[in-house]
Design a protein around this motif. Sequence first.
Motif, PDB file in Angstrom:
ATOM      1  N   SER A   1       0.836  -1.204   0.000  1.00 30.59           N
ATOM      2  CA  SER A   1       0.000   0.000   0.000  1.00 30.59           C
ATOM      3  C   SER A   1       0.871   1.255   0.000  1.00 30.59           C
ATOM      4  O   SER A   1       0.564   2.223  -0.702  1.00 30.59           O
ATOM      5  CB  SER A   1      -0.940   0.002   1.199  1.00 30.59           C
ATOM      6  OG  SER A   1      -0.211   0.086   2.407  1.00 30.59           O
ATOM      7  N   ILE A   2       1.970   1.224   0.755  1.00 28.45           N
ATOM      8  CA  ILE A   2       2.872   2.377   0.765  1.00 28.45           C
ATOM      9  C   ILE A   2       3.500   2.571  -0.611  1.00 28.45           C
ATOM     10  O   ILE A   2       3.636   3.704  -1.087  1.00 28.45           O
ATOM     11  CB  ILE A   2       3.938   2.212   1.866  1.00 28.45           C
ATOM     12  CG1 ILE A   2       3.288   2.336   3.232  1.00 28.45           C
ATOM     13  CG2 ILE A   2       5.051   3.238   1.709  1.00 28.45           C
ATOM     14  CD1 ILE A   2       4.210   2.032   4.389  1.00 28.45           C
ATOM     15  N   LEU A   3       3.853   1.467  -1.270  1.00 34.15           N
ATOM     16  CA  LEU A   3       4.423   1.551  -2.617  1.00 34.15           C
ATOM     17  C   LEU A   3       3.445   2.199  -3.591  1.00 34.15           C
ATOM     18  O   LEU A   3       3.816   3.091  -4.361  1.00 34.15           O
ATOM     19  CB  LEU A   3       4.814   0.157  -3.106  1.00 34.15           C
ATOM     20  CG  LEU A   3       5.412   0.089  -4.498  1.00 34.15           C
ATOM     21  CD1 LEU A   3       6.778   0.762  -4.515  1.00 34.15           C
ATOM     22  CD2 LEU A   3       5.510  -1.345  -4.953  1.00 34.15           C
ATOM     23  N   PHE A   4       2.179   1.772  -3.549  1.00 34.25           N
ATOM     24  CA  PHE A   4       1.169   2.356  -4.435  1.00 34.25           C
ATOM     25  C   PHE A   4       0.978   3.849  -4.145  1.00 34.25           C
ATOM     26  O   PHE A   4       0.851   4.654  -5.070  1.00 34.25           O
ATOM     27  CB  PHE A   4      -0.172   1.627  -4.301  1.00 34.25           C
ATOM     28  CG  PHE A   4      -0.293   0.435  -5.202  1.00 34.25           C
ATOM     29  CD1 PHE A   4      -0.633   0.587  -6.529  1.00 34.25           C
ATOM     30  CD2 PHE A   4      -0.055  -0.837  -4.720  1.00 34.25           C
ATOM     31  CE1 PHE A   4      -0.754  -0.504  -7.368  1.00 34.25           C
ATOM     32  CE2 PHE A   4      -0.165  -1.940  -5.540  1.00 34.25           C
ATOM     33  CZ  PHE A   4      -0.502  -1.776  -6.872  1.00 34.25           C
ATOM     34  N   ILE A   5       0.969   4.219  -2.891  1.00 36.91           N
ATOM     35  CA  ILE A   5       0.763   5.623  -2.531  1.00 36.91           C
ATOM     36  C   ILE A   5       1.978   6.463  -2.953  1.00 36.91           C
ATOM     37  O   ILE A   5       1.821   7.574  -3.473  1.00 36.91           O
ATOM     38  CB  ILE A   5       0.463   5.755  -1.031  1.00 36.91           C
ATOM     39  CG1 ILE A   5      -0.919   5.149  -0.747  1.00 36.91           C
ATOM     40  CG2 ILE A   5       0.511   7.204  -0.578  1.00 36.91           C
ATOM     41  CD1 ILE A   5      -1.285   5.048   0.707  1.00 36.91           C
ATOM     42  N   ILE A   6       3.191   5.941  -2.779  1.00 36.20           N
ATOM     43  CA  ILE A   6       4.389   6.674  -3.200  1.00 36.20           C
ATOM     44  C   ILE A   6       4.408   6.850  -4.711  1.00 36.20           C
ATOM     45  O   ILE A   6       4.706   7.941  -5.215  1.00 36.20           O
ATOM     46  CB  ILE A   6       5.659   5.962  -2.698  1.00 36.20           C
ATOM     47  CG1 ILE A   6       5.789   6.123  -1.186  1.00 36.20           C
ATOM     48  CG2 ILE A   6       6.903   6.496  -3.397  1.00 36.20           C
ATOM     49  CD1 ILE A   6       6.903   5.321  -0.573  1.00 36.20           C
ATOM     50  N   ILE A   7       4.077   5.793  -5.452  1.00 37.21           N
ATOM     51  CA  ILE A   7       4.011   5.918  -6.916  1.00 37.21           C
ATOM     52  C   ILE A   7       2.950   6.938  -7.307  1.00 37.21           C
ATOM     53  O   ILE A   7       3.145   7.727  -8.233  1.00 37.21           O
ATOM     54  CB  ILE A   7       3.735   4.541  -7.558  1.00 37.21           C
ATOM     55  CG1 ILE A   7       4.948   3.636  -7.376  1.00 37.21           C
ATOM     56  CG2 ILE A   7       3.413   4.687  -9.039  1.00 37.21           C
ATOM     57  CD1 ILE A   7       4.721   2.210  -7.801  1.00 37.21           C
ATOM     58  N   GLY A   8       1.818   6.947  -6.601  1.00 34.09           N
ATOM     59  CA  GLY A   8       0.769   7.933  -6.877  1.00 34.09           C
ATOM     60  C   GLY A   8       1.254   9.357  -6.672  1.00 34.09           C
ATOM     61  O   GLY A   8       0.966  10.241  -7.477  1.00 34.09           O
TER      62      GLY A   8
END
Length: 64
Positions: free
Chosen positions: A5-12
């Motif tokens: 989830s942190i990876l998706f938010i950082i990419i976002g």
Amino acid sequence: MKGVSILFIIIGFILFIGTFYSFTAYQRPGIYPPKRILKKRVLSLGGATFIFLIIGIIIVILGK
């Protein structure tokens, strides 16, 4: 799941920065690449930003 989830938010957020940069370039006169290309870039980066942030938020909510 928290790492995903942190990876998706950082990419976002990275995509959001790219969207913001392209949008400010779109508003400047006499720039390269042409405005129609920048408009497509803003729309595609904005859509990807929305999708990545929504997926990240959904994973955070469902992970609890």
